[in-house]
Design a protein around this motif. Structure first.
Motif, short mmCIF file in Angstrom:
data_model
loop_
_atom_site.label_atom_id
_atom_site.label_comp_id
_atom_site.label_asym_id
_atom_site.label_seq_id
_atom_site.Cartn_x
_atom_site.Cartn_y
_atom_site.Cartn_z
N PRO A 136 77.00 11.44 -10.66
CA PRO A 136 76.66 12.07 -9.39
C PRO A 136 75.29 12.75 -9.49
O PRO A 136 74.88 13.19 -10.55
N MET A 137 74.60 12.80 -8.36
CA MET A 137 73.24 13.31 -8.38
C MET A 137 72.92 14.05 -7.10
O MET A 137 73.64 13.97 -6.12
N MET A 138 71.82 14.79 -7.17
CA MET A 138 71.33 15.49 -5.99
C MET A 138 69.82 15.53 -6.03
O MET A 138 69.20 15.32 -7.07
N GLN A 139 69.26 15.82 -4.88
CA GLN A 139 67.83 16.05 -4.78
C GLN A 139 67.61 17.55 -4.67
O GLN A 139 68.31 18.24 -3.92
N LEU A 140 66.66 18.05 -5.41
CA LEU A 140 66.27 19.45 -5.37
C LEU A 140 64.76 19.46 -5.19
O LEU A 140 64.01 19.17 -6.12
N GLY A 141 64.33 19.72 -3.97
CA GLY A 141 62.90 19.62 -3.67
C GLY A 141 62.48 18.16 -3.76
O GLY A 141 63.10 17.29 -3.17
N LYS A 142 61.49 17.90 -4.57
CA LYS A 142 60.99 16.52 -4.72
C LYS A 142 61.58 15.83 -5.94
O LYS A 142 61.16 14.73 -6.29
#
Length: 167
Positions: A136-142
Motif C-alpha cells: 500500500p502507498m500514499m502520496q505526500l506532497g510530490k
C-alpha cells in the motif's frame, strides 16, 4: 473577505500558460491555472478563487467547478500542511491500504477528508496513483511513500512533525 487576485508574477505565469494553446482555446489552460491558484491561495480552491480563475480564462464559473470537483488533486476546503493521500484502489486494498487508512485515522484522530486540529495533517483517499507494485502507498506532497506499514506511518508522522517544528 480579502479579494482573490494573483500577484503580477503569477498573472504573467497565467498568460504564459494560456499562450501555449490556440486562440480561443483558453479552457485548455484550466488545470494548470487551477494548480497555480491552489498553490497561491493556501492549498485549496475557494468558490471565490474558482470564480477568479473563470474570469481570467473567460469561462463560466460552472466550467471551473466541474473540473475542480472532478479531480482529487484539487482541494475544495482548507487542508493541513501535510496531506496523506492514500490510494484505495484494488491492488493497494489487497495489500492492506484499508488497514493503513484505519491506522492513520486512529493515530491522528481524524476521518477521511478531515484535518487535525493543529492544521498539520489531512487524510484523503484517492484513486490509483499508478504505483501498484509498491502497495500500500500514499502520496505526500510530490513524493510517494510506499510499502506502508503502521511503523512506516509512525515514521512519516514523526518526520512531518519534526519539519513543522523546525519551521
Amino acid at each position: 473577505m480579502a479579494v482573490v487576485q494573483f500577484s503580477e508574477e503569477k498573472l504573467n505565469k497565467v498568460k504564459e500558460i494560456v499562450a501555449r494553446y490556440p486562440q480561443g482555446k483558453q479552457k485548455s489552460a484550466l488545470i494548470p491555472v487551477l494548480h497555480l491558484a491552489q498553490e497561491a491561495f493556501g492549498g485549496w480552491l475557494s468558490a471565490e478563487t474558482m470564480d477568479y480563475v473563470a474570469s481570467l480564462l473567460q469561462l463560466e464559473p460552472i466550467e471551473v467547478y466541474e473540473v475542480a470537483t472532478f479531480y482529487s488533486m484539487f482541494n475544495l476546503k482548507p487542508v493541513g500542511t501535510y496531506m496523506f493521500e492514500v490510494c484505495q484502489t484494488g491492488p493497494c486494498m489487497v495489500s492492506g491500504s484499508d488497514q493503513i487508512i484505519e491506522y492513520i485515522k486512529s493515530k491522528l484522530g481524524i476521518g477521511v477528508g478531515e484535518t487535525t486540529p493543529d492544521g498539520l495533517f489531512t487524510l484523503k483517499t484517492v484513486e490509483c496513483l499508478g504505483a501498484c507494485g509498491y502497495a500500500p502507498m500514499m502520496q505526500l506532497g510530490k513524493h510517494y511513500r510506499e510499502h506502508l506499514t503502521p511503523a512506516k506511518v509512525d515514521e512519516i508522522i514523526a518526520e512531518c512533525r519534526a519539519k513543522a517544528n523546525a519551521n
